[in-house]
Design a protein around this motif. Structure first.
Motif, PDB file in Angstrom:
ATOM      1  N   ASP A 171       0.923  -1.277  -0.461  1.00 32.76           N
ATOM      2  CA  ASP A 171       0.002  -0.289   0.105  1.00 32.76           C
ATOM      3  C   ASP A 171       0.474   1.498  -0.126  1.00 32.76           C
ATOM      4  O   ASP A 171       0.558   2.425  -0.703  1.00 32.76           O
ATOM      5  CB  ASP A 171      -0.907  -0.064   1.003  1.00 32.76           C
ATOM      6  CG  ASP A 171      -1.908   1.134   1.204  1.00 32.76           C
ATOM      7  OD1 ASP A 171      -2.444   1.501   0.071  1.00 32.76           O
ATOM      8  OD2 ASP A 171      -0.931   2.173   2.232  1.00 32.76           O
ATOM      9  N   ARG A 175      -0.017   3.368  -3.715  1.00 29.39           N
ATOM     10  CA  ARG A 175      -0.964   4.288  -2.965  1.00 29.39           C
ATOM     11  C   ARG A 175       0.138   4.960  -3.294  1.00 29.39           C
ATOM     12  O   ARG A 175       0.083   6.238  -3.273  1.00 29.39           O
ATOM     13  CB  ARG A 175      -1.789   4.260  -2.056  1.00 29.39           C
ATOM     14  CG  ARG A 175      -3.299   4.779  -2.523  1.00 29.39           C
ATOM     15  CD  ARG A 175      -4.352   4.351  -0.757  1.00 29.39           C
ATOM     16  NE  ARG A 175      -3.544   4.195  -0.039  1.00 29.39           N
ATOM     17  CZ  ARG A 175      -3.602   4.408   0.904  1.00 29.39           C
ATOM     18  NH1 ARG A 175      -3.871   6.549   0.572  1.00 29.39           N
ATOM     19  NH2 ARG A 175      -2.986   4.618   2.104  1.00 29.39           N
ATOM     20  N   ASP A 190       3.029   4.849 -12.044  1.00 31.70           N
ATOM     21  CA  ASP A 190       2.482   4.013 -11.242  1.00 31.70           C
ATOM     22  C   ASP A 190       3.472   2.744 -11.386  1.00 31.70           C
ATOM     23  O   ASP A 190       3.435   1.605 -11.133  1.00 31.70           O
ATOM     24  CB  ASP A 190       1.056   3.565 -11.041  1.00 31.70           C
ATOM     25  CG  ASP A 190       0.069   3.450 -12.425  1.00 31.70           C
ATOM     26  OD1 ASP A 190       0.765   3.944 -12.802  1.00 31.70           O
ATOM     27  OD2 ASP A 190      -1.589   2.611 -11.680  1.00 31.70           O
TER      28      ASP A 190
END
Length: 326
Positions: A171, A175, A190
């Motif tokens: 995460d 993110r 990303d």
């Protein structure tokens, strides 16, 4: 490895073909013969993202890689040309020119392209190859030793509201770090970061604000093809954040802070060479290099074919790749 000197000429025929992972070691060998380097596993990352943008020249007899050039599309609005070199035994045969134009043909005339130019090639790229947009940005390459960096990194203040993490969750990578990086580059990288931050041997750290838990910067240490340690990248909101990240990366005990299963080889010896690729328009990054006792090695101007891509340069202390990315 063969002695790649101009006097040792080779007249074997050659073929140009699309690069695969089998060619990486040979490509890095050719690149290193010119004193140029890239992180060992990063080329594989860039191939995964855009393998169509890489080409090699192969000796038809020995089957060795004798030339290489890459121009991957690591973001939708920009291709970046790098890893460009030819074995000196084959100089004068227009191998480099052929590779470069094949890569440009793949990218296309409508696409924006960037590269870092060494000083003696700037006129060639600008006046003959169409890289007419000369930016204010110059990549400054600093070198030193791990011992010097470690010594100068131990004075970072740890009581400053900054929490540095060296064990990164999915995460945090996929993110929070991606979101932080987006505010620097203006778009999400990303896929690139998802691969790059999970490369074998990559030692990682992220700085988080103790109060609001927001990411304040991140950095990685990698081994490049000379065997040296390279800081790629180091992004930070302030010099203090940059120092804290660097301290966590280079000072911590190898046995307790590894960021990946085999990252211990990033810092093998105290006399291991250390590379820091920064931008001259970030005075805080230049000051950090001087505080670390690093020596200026070379400067390379950033050129574009169409337009300058806006990036938050103030947060870039060391770039991701000297070949393919800021």
């Amino acid at each position: 490895m063969a002695d790649n000197t101009v006097s040792d000429k080779c007249d074997n025929d050659f073929s140009i073909r699309q690069m695969t992972t089998d060619h990486i070691a040979g490509a890095l060998r050719v690149f290193a013969s010119h004193g140029l380097f890239e992180a060992n596993y990063s080329v594989e990352t860039y191939l995964k993202i855009d393998g169509n943008g890489f080409y090699v020249a192969i000796d038809d007899i020995t089957k060795e890689v004798i030339g290489v050039c890459g121009g991957p599309m690591l973001r939708p609005d920009l291709a970046f040309i790098g890893l460009y070199a030819v074995d000196q035994r084959y100089s004068g045969r227009r191998i480099g020119q052929k590779l470069f134009h094949i890569v440009l043909s793949y990218i296309g005339n409508q696409q924006n392209v960037a590269l870092f130019s060494v000083p003696d090639k700037l006129g060639l790229y600008r006046d003959r190859l169409g890289f007419r947009v000369v930016s204010d940005q110059t990549m400054v390459i600093y070198t030193g030793t791990v011992a010097n960096v470690r010594q100068c990194s131990t004075d970072a203040d740890s009581d400053d509201g900054i929490h540095v993490l060296t064990q990164l969750t999915d995460d945090l990578i996929d993110r929070q770090i991606v979101d932080y990086d987006r505010h620097i580059h203006g778009l999400s990288r990303d896929r690139l970061l998802g691969l790059s931050l999970r490369e074998s041997g990559c030692r990682r750290a992220v700085a988080v604000d103790n109060n609001n838990k927001q990411v304040m910067g991140y950095g990685c240490l990698r081994v490049h093809s000379s065997g040296a340690t390279t800081l790629s990248p180091l992004y930070a909101d302030s010099p203090q954040v940059a120092k804290r990240l660097l301290s966590a990366l280079v000072v911590r005990d190898d046995s307790t802070g590894s960021s990946s299963s085999d990252s211990s080889n990033v810092l093998q010896t105290k006399n291991q060479s250390f590379y820091y690729y920064t931008l001259h328009t970030n005075p805080m990054a230049i000051e950090l290099a001087e505080q670390l006792g690093l020596d200026k090695h070379e400067e390379c101007r950033l050129l574009f074919r169409k337009r300058i891509v806006p990036v938050n340069y103030e947060k870039i202390y060391s770039i991701l790749s000297p070949n393919f990315s800021l």
